[in-house]
Structure formats: C-alpha cells, structure tokens
Design a protein around this motif. Structure first.
Motif, mmCIF file in Angstrom:
data_model
loop_
_atom_site.group_PDB
_atom_site.id
_atom_site.type_symbol
_atom_site.label_atom_id
_atom_site.label_comp_id
_atom_site.label_asym_id
_atom_site.label_seq_id
_atom_site.Cartn_x
_atom_site.Cartn_y
_atom_site.Cartn_z
ATOM 1 N N TYR A 46 0.869 -1.184 0.000
ATOM 2 C CA TYR A 46 0.000 0.000 0.000
ATOM 3 C C TYR A 46 0.895 1.220 0.000
ATOM 4 N N ASP A 47 0.476 2.279 -0.694
ATOM 5 C CA ASP A 47 1.207 3.536 -0.591
ATOM 6 C C ASP A 47 0.274 4.710 -0.871
ATOM 7 N N SER A 48 0.649 5.858 -0.340
ATOM 8 C CA SER A 48 -0.096 7.089 -0.622
ATOM 9 C C SER A 48 0.907 8.222 -0.695
ATOM 10 N N HIS A 49 0.658 9.170 -1.574
ATOM 11 C CA HIS A 49 1.483 10.374 -1.654
ATOM 12 C C HIS A 49 0.584 11.586 -1.848
ATOM 13 N N ARG A 50 1.062 12.701 -1.316
ATOM 14 C CA ARG A 50 0.330 13.962 -1.400
ATOM 15 C C ARG A 50 0.520 14.600 -2.782
ATOM 16 N N CYS A 65 4.454 2.146 -8.189
ATOM 17 C CA CYS A 65 5.705 1.379 -8.072
ATOM 18 C C CYS A 65 6.024 1.097 -6.613
ATOM 19 N N HIS A 66 5.757 2.051 -5.722
ATOM 20 C CA HIS A 66 6.067 1.845 -4.307
ATOM 21 C C HIS A 66 5.173 0.761 -3.702
ATOM 22 N N ALA A 67 3.900 0.727 -4.087
ATOM 23 C CA ALA A 67 2.996 -0.323 -3.582
ATOM 24 C C ALA A 67 3.450 -1.688 -4.104
HETATM 25 MG MG MG Z 1 5.940 5.988 -1.449
#
Ligand code: MG
Length: 160
Positions: free
Chosen positions: A7-11, A41-43
């Motif tokens: 899982y990932d989230s970015h502002r 890609c981060h997830a």
């Molecule tokens: Mg990230």
C-alpha cells in the motif's frame, strides 16, 4: 509460492511531475516524495518485499539516503526484482489498484505496464486497475493518490 501486499499514498502538490507506473502523466500537480513519488511502483515494491519477508520499502530505500533523492521508482523496482531473483524467486503475478479522483488514468494503463516491464517484471504478469473514490476522502478530495498491490512469487524450478 509466496504472497505479499503493498500500500502507498502520496500527497499531490504543485510544481511536481506526476509519475505513476513509471509514466509521466500531464497534470497540474504531481506526487510529493523523496524519490519521484511513484505511488504504484512503491505499492508493488512493498508487496514484493512483503512476500520475501524482508520488511518494507523504507528499510531498503531510506529517505535519508541521497542515492534515492528524485530517483526513478522503476530503478528501485528493478533493484527489488534483482533481489527477488537472488533469493531464488521470480515475480509470477502482480495485481494492483490506483485510487485517484483526477486525472483520468485509464488511457495510461498499457504504458504503465510497458514501463514496469523495464524493471524485469514481464508485461503480461501485471494487472493495473484505476478507480476514483467517488469524491470521498483524501483521494476523492484530490489531496493525494493511493495505490494497492498484491504479488505472487514463485520459487525457481530447480535446473538439476
Ligand atoms: Mg511511497
């Protein structure tokens, strides 16, 4: 076989390029992050690291390390795919979801799969779905973009 979840989230902020799945998507804002902020890609990276039982993305690519400043996340993914092989596994399947109210991403999915294939994960082994959050919450209000991924790793067949 091994499975992993990521899982990932970015502002979303002004004066950043929007990069998702290794593809530059024209938009008025981009994702804030130490690297290129590529949430998909981060997830995916975290799903693979999880399946390997090796902690999380922050342990492998700390944001205090100048090597990863503004790094292409496809390069980070490539590094993790190589690590997977070193542990005797290969990526068998990735399924993923990107949650973004704007911009519309459906036209970029094939480009993302093509871009991700440069990391060593075959084009035909990745599925990407793009959804909105129906105007609700951090993604729905356009504060940020979220991604989820699951992966299946398969142990190499013995050559003996
Ligand atoms: Mg990230």
């Amino acid at each position: 076989m091994r499975i992993g979840i990521g899982y990932d989230s970015h502002r979303l902020v002004e004066e950043r390029k929007l990069i998702i799945g290794g593809v530059h998507i024209p938009f008025e804002k981009g994702l804030l992050g130490h690297s290129d902020g590529d949430v998909l890609c981060h997830a995916i990276i975290d799903s693979i690291i999880g399946a390997l039982g090796l902690g999380d993305i922050g342990k492998h690519f700390p944001d205090t390390d100048q090597r990863w400043k503004d790094a292409s996340s496809i390069e980070l993914l490539k590094h993790i795919v190589e690590l997977t092989r070193a542990y005797g596994y290969e990526v068998s399947w990735i399924d993923s979801v990107i949650v973004a109210e704007k911009p519309k991403l459906s036209g970029y999915i094939e480009h993302m799969k093509d871009s991700i294939s440069k990391s060593g994960i075959p084009y035909g082994s990745v599925n990407i779905k793009a959804k909105t959050n129906e105007g609700m919450g951090l993604t729905g209000h356009g504060e940020g973009i979220v991604a989820y991924a699951v992966c299946l790793l398969r142990r190499f067949e013995s050559q003996d």
